[in-house]
Enzyme design. Sequence first.
Site, PDB file in Angstrom:
ATOM      1  CB  ILE A 194      -1.016  -0.146   1.230  1.00 60.74           C
ATOM      2  CG1 ILE A 194      -1.901  -1.020   0.856  1.00 60.74           C
ATOM      3  CG2 ILE A 194      -1.817   1.292   1.362  1.00 60.74           C
ATOM      4  CD1 ILE A 194      -2.912  -1.573   2.128  1.00 60.74           C
TER       5      ILE A 194
ATOM      6  CB  SER B 239      -2.074   0.517   8.860  1.00 62.36           C
ATOM      7  OG  SER B 239      -1.906   1.450   9.999  1.00 62.36           O
TER       8      SER B 239
ATOM      9  CG  ASP C 213     -10.739   3.085   7.204  1.00 61.13           C
ATOM     10  OD1 ASP C 213     -12.155   3.324   7.270  1.00 61.13           O
ATOM     11  OD2 ASP C 213     -10.113   2.045   6.750  1.00 61.13           O
TER      12      ASP C 213
ATOM     13  N   GLY D 153     -11.245   1.179   4.368  1.00 56.84           N
ATOM     14  CA  GLY D 153     -10.330   1.510   3.440  1.00 56.84           C
ATOM     15  C   GLY D 153     -10.304   0.660   2.236  1.00 56.84           C
ATOM     16  N   GLY D 154     -10.488  -0.799   2.358  1.00 54.99           N
ATOM     17  CA  GLY D 154     -10.514  -1.723   1.460  1.00 54.99           C
ATOM     18  C   GLY D 154     -12.004  -2.242   0.998  1.00 54.99           C
TER      19      GLY D 154
ATOM     20  CG  ASP E 262       9.246  -0.565   5.431  1.00 59.16           C
ATOM     21  OD1 ASP E 262       8.265  -0.575   5.229  1.00 59.16           O
ATOM     22  OD2 ASP E 262       9.909  -1.656   6.162  1.00 59.16           O
TER      23      ASP E 262
ATOM     24  CG  HIS F 175     -11.574  -1.521   9.360  1.00 56.18           C
ATOM     25  ND1 HIS F 175     -11.217  -2.067  10.732  1.00 56.18           N
ATOM     26  CD2 HIS F 175     -10.634  -1.774   8.278  1.00 56.18           C
ATOM     27  CE1 HIS F 175     -10.094  -2.858  10.287  1.00 56.18           C
ATOM     28  NE2 HIS F 175      -9.874  -2.698   8.984  1.00 56.18           N
TER      29      HIS F 175
ATOM     30  CD  GLU G  27     -12.160  -1.487  13.809  1.00 53.53           C
ATOM     31  OE1 GLU G  27     -12.654  -2.350  13.036  1.00 53.53           O
ATOM     32  OE2 GLU G  27     -11.250  -0.629  13.284  1.00 53.53           O
TER      33      GLU G  27
END
Length: 406
Positions: free
Chosen positions: A159, A236, A261, A291-292, A178, A289, A266
């Site tokens: 991503i 994420s 997100d 995002g996808g 990273d 949530h 949750e």
Amino acid sequence: MASTGDDKINVLLLENIHPDATELLSSAGFHVETHDGALGEDELAARIGDVHLLGIRSTTQLTDKVLDQAGNLLAVGAFCIGTNQIDLPAATRRGVAVFNAPFSNTRSVVELAIAEIIALTRRLTDKSRDMHAGIWDKSAAGSHEVRGRRLGIVGYGNIGSQLSVLAETLGMSVYFYDINDKLALGNAVRCSSIEELLESVDIVTLHVDGRPGNSGMFGEAEFARMRAGSIFLNLSRGFLVDHEALRRHIESGHLAGAAVDVFPREPKRRGEAFESELRGLSNVILTPHVGGSTEEAQQDIGRFVASKLRHYADDGNTSLSVNLPELALPERVGAHRLAHVHVNTPGVLATINGVLAEHGVNIEGQFLGTRGEVGYVITDIGAPAADKVAQVLREMPETIRLRQLS
């Protein structure tokens, strides 16, 4: 078609998984049951006893307690990117294969991040709030183009790296951090530390995985180090961020806005109450949530993960498995197949072959893979193995699980 003795494969799909997954698995002859929401630990433990294939998304927690009641479970499909909701060591100890969808929703997450960056940079949330209140505020104050802005990406995986490319095409300068050595794409600049990144950029977005060591990685110290007027995004994992600290830095004006997100807690089902320290802040975009969660991504994920579950059940194929050794196997054509998951110690393959030779079983093909402490060997044979042969293989001290596929 795979079976488990006299009965068909039982599949349980939770959390509103795309109908294409149901169609694919049903067409394979499997019995499929679906539920829109997640199941709690006790509910799932009580339900999972006769389940052979389980499909979940990010809310359902597959714990050691649940797996202890899952005596028939062959494989789990995480119809999402992350697998931190699954106790992978516990699944591996029981020879349960785990699959996910590491690529299918990448584009959807990236597009949402781009949309939120533009919305916050242009102050669209404030403009929309004022318009709904009947206020006409046609002003450019505080609104900016994203061109020329500096984007900092924490986590440069599938991503993060795709976001890097798209952001650069919009004229943004991209910096990333990273923990692994990643190749910079385009003109992106690699930062040597997260502190260097935070002090260099106007927008920070998190795209790291759900490993336990990342819990609480972004809190008071990180927000304080960000440049005044910066924007923050997290698409994420919810447990990465201290939301109380984020609220303080939004209310103080140190941060110009945020988009979140994912959350530490949750709701398990659509329509349940949502609680968060970030509610009520007009310059914070909150999404559930998603995002996808585009139709394209969910369809791709449904097909991809369901296909992995089907091929594992039918052929023992572990290509792209998260926890078992990866064997990309040819489809069985007329042969019977023994799938043996075992503790990875020297001599296991020789012992298996010795047992088969002793009982006059002819080997037509064989495939072996290892991964850490686990080994996986597939043996194609000309005729079904006798019960006595299967029993001897199951009683090997190294055996975790043996399946006969025919």
